[in-house]
Enzyme design. Structure first.
Site, PDB file in Angstrom:
ATOM      1  N   LYS A 182      -2.914   8.931  -9.147  1.00 30.01           N
ATOM      2  CA  LYS A 182      -4.004   8.332  -9.946  1.00 30.01           C
ATOM      3  C   LYS A 182      -5.378   8.783  -9.449  1.00 30.01           C
ATOM      4  O   LYS A 182      -6.228   9.163 -10.236  1.00 30.01           O
ATOM      5  CB  LYS A 182      -3.948   6.793  -9.873  1.00 30.01           C
ATOM      6  N   ARG A 226      -3.322  -4.616 -11.550  1.00 33.77           N
ATOM      7  CA  ARG A 226      -2.051  -4.452 -10.842  1.00 33.77           C
ATOM      8  C   ARG A 226      -1.128  -5.630 -11.081  1.00 33.77           C
ATOM      9  O   ARG A 226      -0.017  -5.635 -10.562  1.00 33.77           O
ATOM     10  CB  ARG A 226      -2.325  -4.338  -9.352  1.00 33.77           C
ATOM     11  N   ARG A 283      -0.274  12.551   2.532  1.00 37.15           N
ATOM     12  CA  ARG A 283      -1.631  12.402   1.982  1.00 37.15           C
ATOM     13  C   ARG A 283      -2.690  12.390   3.082  1.00 37.15           C
ATOM     14  O   ARG A 283      -2.523  11.735   4.102  1.00 37.15           O
ATOM     15  CB  ARG A 283      -1.714  11.104   1.180  1.00 37.15           C
ATOM     16  N   ARG A 324      -4.599   7.696   5.642  1.00 38.95           N
ATOM     17  CA  ARG A 324      -4.989   6.317   5.336  1.00 38.95           C
ATOM     18  C   ARG A 324      -4.199   5.378   6.233  1.00 38.95           C
ATOM     19  O   ARG A 324      -3.020   5.623   6.474  1.00 38.95           O
ATOM     20  CB  ARG A 324      -4.672   6.027   3.870  1.00 38.95           C
ATOM     21  N   ARG A 351       4.569  -1.409  -0.542  1.00 38.81           N
ATOM     22  CA  ARG A 351       3.743  -1.213  -1.739  1.00 38.81           C
ATOM     23  C   ARG A 351       4.601  -0.852  -2.946  1.00 38.81           C
ATOM     24  O   ARG A 351       4.307  -1.256  -4.069  1.00 38.81           O
ATOM     25  CB  ARG A 351       2.677  -0.140  -1.476  1.00 38.81           C
TER      26      ARG A 351
HETATM   27  P1  AMP Z   1      -4.991   1.789  -3.602  1.00 38.19           P
HETATM   28  O1  AMP Z   1      -6.127   2.523  -2.989  1.00 38.19           O
HETATM   29  O2  AMP Z   1      -5.137   1.635  -5.085  1.00 38.19           O
HETATM   30  O3  AMP Z   1      -3.655   2.319  -3.189  1.00 38.19           O
HETATM   31  O4  AMP Z   1      -5.066   0.288  -3.002  1.00 38.19           O
HETATM   32  C1  AMP Z   1      -4.909   0.039  -1.622  1.00 38.19           C
HETATM   33  C2  AMP Z   1      -4.633  -1.435  -1.401  1.00 38.19           C
HETATM   34  O5  AMP Z   1      -5.727  -2.223  -1.843  1.00 38.19           O
HETATM   35  C3  AMP Z   1      -3.418  -1.990  -2.141  1.00 38.19           C
HETATM   36  O6  AMP Z   1      -2.202  -1.751  -1.456  1.00 38.19           O
HETATM   37  C4  AMP Z   1      -3.778  -3.475  -2.205  1.00 38.19           C
HETATM   38  O7  AMP Z   1      -3.563  -4.110  -0.956  1.00 38.19           O
HETATM   39  C5  AMP Z   1      -5.287  -3.444  -2.430  1.00 38.19           C
HETATM   40  N1  AMP Z   1      -5.610  -3.413  -3.881  1.00 38.19           N
HETATM   41  C6  AMP Z   1      -6.228  -2.402  -4.556  1.00 38.19           C
HETATM   42  N2  AMP Z   1      -6.342  -2.698  -5.868  1.00 38.19           N
HETATM   43  C7  AMP Z   1      -5.796  -3.926  -6.026  1.00 38.19           C
HETATM   44  C8  AMP Z   1      -5.594  -4.780  -7.150  1.00 38.19           C
HETATM   45  N3  AMP Z   1      -5.974  -4.425  -8.387  1.00 38.19           N
HETATM   46  N4  AMP Z   1      -4.995  -5.981  -6.927  1.00 38.19           N
HETATM   47  C9  AMP Z   1      -4.617  -6.382  -5.693  1.00 38.19           C
HETATM   48  N5  AMP Z   1      -4.756  -5.606  -4.600  1.00 38.19           N
HETATM   49  C10 AMP Z   1      -5.346  -4.395  -4.745  1.00 38.19           C
END
Ligand code: AMP
Length: 206
Positions: free
Chosen positions: A13, A88, A122, A153, A164
């Protein structure tokens, strides 16, 4: 053009969003990046969410809905935006409907084992967020945009990745049916190169 990028962690994404952002001049809005920036700056919000994110769990709906609501009010979102990693949960999708009109939901399809392999490779730039992968051709651990040394990360450990993916299957995957019912969903097979995925999405958007 108000887009949602839907897909499991590691489906690409962020990479796709950054390319679309360059082509269409609409901002990528990533709740994950906003939260990580708060963690880096050690804000009260950052302190509150750090452990949750490291474990691979979801931050509360209230927190992310408020972040998105404020962000979409900023002037650079007037001509459109891409939501990357939001919504999400079905609750987040319902809340979003109250203040945003979504044009298309791009669903990036990929199988879970591929995700684990991808996310372990990554690497990100800690300065400009450039993202790449040790599995890609010509990988180098120096950021081509700003020269910084790339990092992993903190939540890209195998344990957190598997958590996740579990969370994705339980809480986020129901959004596929949710947006299909609303005739907003378009799926793309993401076991492909970033270039091919980008070109297929651009064809659809055009
Ligand atoms: P990402 O960078 O999108 O992989 O997000 C990293 C982490 O941030 C996720 O594993 C969640 O812990 C938190 N997070 C990001 N977006 C959301 C969301 N829309 N709802 C809940 N937690 C989120």
């Amino acid at each position: 053009m108000n887009l949602i990028l839907l897909g499991a962690p590691g489906s690409g994404k962020g990479t796709l969003a950054k390319r679309l952002q360059e082509k269409y001049a609409i901002p990528q809005i990533s709740t994950g990046e906003i939260l990580r920036d708060n963690i880096k700056r050690e804000t009260p919000l950052g302190k509150k969410v750090k452990e949750i994110i490291d474990r691979g769990e979801l931050v509360s709906d209230e927190i992310v809905i408020e972040i998105i609501k404020q962000r979409l009010n900023e002037s650079d979102c007037k001509n459109g935006y891409m939501l990357d990693g939001f919504p999400r949960t079905v609750e987040q999708a319902k809340a979003l409907e109250e203040f945003a009109k979504i044009t298309l939901v791009i669903n990036l399809e990929i199988d879970n084992e591929k995700v684990v392999e991808r996310l372990l490779g990554r690497r990100l730039c800690p300065i400009c967020n450039y993202s790449t992968n040790t599995h890609w051709e010509n990988y180098s651990d120096i950021c081509p945009k700003c020269g910084a040394t790339l990092v992993k990360r903190e939540d890209d450990t195998e344990e957190s990745i598997r958590e996740r993916l579990n969370v994705y299957d339980k809480k986020t995957a129901p959004l596929i049916a949710y947006y299909k019912e609303r005739n907003l969903l378009k799926g793309f097979n993401c076991d492909d190169t970033p270039e091919n995925i980008f070109n297929n999405v651009v064809k659809e958007l055009n």
